[in-house]
Design a protein around this motif. Structure first.
Motif, PDB file in Angstrom:
ATOM      1  N   MET A   1       5.774   2.481  -6.975  1.00 34.35           N
ATOM      2  CA  MET A   1       6.613   1.964  -5.881  1.00 34.35           C
ATOM      3  C   MET A   1       6.050   0.637  -5.338  1.00 34.35           C
ATOM      4  O   MET A   1       6.728  -0.364  -5.263  1.00 34.35           O
TER       5      MET A   1
ATOM      6  N   VAL B   1       0.596   2.465  -5.245  1.00 32.84           N
ATOM      7  CA  VAL B   1       1.145   3.571  -4.452  1.00 32.84           C
ATOM      8  C   VAL B   1       2.358   4.109  -5.192  1.00 32.84           C
ATOM      9  O   VAL B   1       3.383   3.433  -5.285  1.00 32.84           O
ATOM     10  N   GLU B   2       2.229   5.317  -5.723  1.00 38.84           N
ATOM     11  CA  GLU B   2       3.374   5.915  -6.419  1.00 38.84           C
ATOM     12  C   GLU B   2       4.311   6.559  -5.423  1.00 38.84           C
ATOM     13  O   GLU B   2       3.867   7.112  -4.403  1.00 38.84           O
ATOM     14  N   GLU B   3       5.584   6.526  -5.763  1.00 39.37           N
ATOM     15  CA  GLU B   3       6.587   7.124  -4.879  1.00 39.37           C
ATOM     16  C   GLU B   3       6.278   8.615  -4.660  1.00 39.37           C
ATOM     17  O   GLU B   3       5.903   9.324  -5.585  1.00 39.37           O
ATOM     18  N   GLY B   4       6.411   9.049  -3.420  1.00 41.72           N
ATOM     19  CA  GLY B   4       6.221  10.470  -3.113  1.00 41.72           C
ATOM     20  C   GLY B   4       4.778  10.863  -2.850  1.00 41.72           C
ATOM     21  O   GLY B   4       4.486  12.036  -2.623  1.00 41.72           O
ATOM     22  N   LYS B   5       3.879   9.890  -2.863  1.00 44.32           N
ATOM     23  CA  LYS B   5       2.459  10.222  -2.680  1.00 44.32           C
ATOM     24  C   LYS B   5       1.953   9.830  -1.283  1.00 44.32           C
ATOM     25  O   LYS B   5       2.556   8.990  -0.614  1.00 44.32           O
TER      26      LYS B   5
ATOM     27  N   LYS C   1      11.138   4.103   3.460  1.00 43.50           N
ATOM     28  CA  LYS C   1      10.813   4.795   2.199  1.00 43.50           C
ATOM     29  C   LYS C   1       9.294   4.810   2.067  1.00 43.50           C
ATOM     30  O   LYS C   1       8.707   5.742   1.570  1.00 43.50           O
ATOM     31  N   LEU C   2       8.684   3.708   2.519  1.00 44.53           N
ATOM     32  CA  LEU C   2       7.224   3.600   2.503  1.00 44.53           C
ATOM     33  C   LEU C   2       6.746   3.372   3.933  1.00 44.53           C
ATOM     34  O   LEU C   2       7.083   2.359   4.559  1.00 44.53           O
TER      35      LEU C   2
ATOM     36  N   HIS D   1       5.538  13.416   5.135  1.00 41.24           N
ATOM     37  CA  HIS D   1       5.430  13.261   3.686  1.00 41.24           C
ATOM     38  C   HIS D   1       6.261  14.326   2.964  1.00 41.24           C
ATOM     39  O   HIS D   1       6.997  14.032   2.024  1.00 41.24           O
TER      40      HIS D   1
ATOM     41  N   THR E   1       7.014   8.247   1.395  1.00 40.67           N
ATOM     42  CA  THR E   1       5.754   7.847   0.752  1.00 40.67           C
ATOM     43  C   THR E   1       4.857   7.220   1.823  1.00 40.67           C
ATOM     44  O   THR E   1       5.359   6.495   2.688  1.00 40.67           O
TER      45      THR E   1
ATOM     46  N   ASP F   1      -3.279  12.169  -1.789  1.00 43.48           N
ATOM     47  CA  ASP F   1      -3.198  12.402  -3.233  1.00 43.48           C
ATOM     48  C   ASP F   1      -4.146  11.439  -3.933  1.00 43.48           C
ATOM     49  O   ASP F   1      -4.879  11.830  -4.837  1.00 43.48           O
TER      50      ASP F   1
END
Ligand code: ATP
Length: 235
Positions: A1, A24-28, A154-155, A181, A186, A202
């Protein structure tokens, strides 16, 4: 992301970031920990365009963020909860929250989100009409987070949300971060409170005088001897 590669930022002769790479990966939940002056805030400022990159790149959902203006960040889904909360002291809790939704036009969704924030932070609901400047430090931090969430990010990036708060309140704030979260946001979390941050992260990065020195999962770093010595107060 969000991808930061070889990012360098300098303030005059002071090299605050000396080529950091971070993902930074989405959902983390990703955390960046480090001592005072390591360059943590500068990293967030560079992402939103408040500190100028000398070299390197920052991309967000494939977009080159270095060419984006700060004022467009929220519209792109990136919201920052600044260090020191910065709530509008003379305005009520409700007015502060509504400011978080300033660019949105979906009035009905805004109302729903307000209910969502009040569910996350029942204390803010009790204090809807109270002047933000009269809230406790912990409540002001909750308000700063609530205001950021009103933009439906989203972030969500947070700069030291635990700073200056009592341990019980810190626990509450971190539980809320976990809850936010879980609901699909994210998170990039900057912290000096390494113990609390690593427990929920994470992925984690350690920043020392402008350089990333260690990275791994939150649980890996919690077990790392160097981290224990330098950041967790263990010997
Ligand atoms: P803290 O937790 O104390 O905020 P930090 O890790 O967030 O620390 P930064 O605020 O990013 O650190 O600062 C990194 C370095 O850049 C420090 O040496 C600091 O003195 C310097 N610095 C930060 N902002 C400026 C500025 N506006 N002008 C000059 N130097 C700056």
């Amino acid at each position: 992301m969000l991808k930061i590669e070889n990012l360098c930022v300098a303030y005059g002769y002071v090299e605050a970031l000396k080529g950091i790479t971070l993902n930074v990966e989405e959902g983390k939940i990703v955390t960046l920990i480090g001592a005072n002056g390591a360059g943590k805030s500068t990293t967030l400022k560079a992402i939103v365009g408040l500190a100028k990159a000398k070299s390197g790149s920052i991309t967000y959902q494939g977009k080159n963020l270095l060419q984006e203006e700060t004022k467009n960040m929220v519209r792109n889904g990136i919201t920052l909860v600044p260090e020191g909360r910065r709530v509008f002291s003379n305005l009520s809790v409700l007015e502060n929250l509504k400011i978080g939704a300033f660019y949105r036009k979906d009035t009905k969704k805004i109302e729903e989100d307000l209910e969502w924030i009040y569910e996350l932070f029942p204390k803010l609901k009790e204090r809807t009409w109270q002047q933000a400047g009269t809230l406790s430090g912990g409540e002001q931090q909750m308000l700063a987070v609530g205001r950021a969430l009103m933009s439906r990010p989203k972030l969500l990036m947070m700069d030291e949300p635990s700073l200056g708060l009592a341990p019980l309140i810190v626990k509450e704030i971190f539980n809320i971060i976990k809850e936010i979260h879980k609901q699909g946001v994210t998170i990039l979390l900057i912290e000096q409170n390494a113990n609390a941050a690593l427990k929920i992260a994470d992925e984690a990065y350690v920043l020392e005088t402008g350089t990333i020195t260690i990275k791994g999962t939150g649980s890996e770093l919690l077990k790392d001897d160097e981290i224990k010595k330098a950041y967790l107060g263990e010997s």
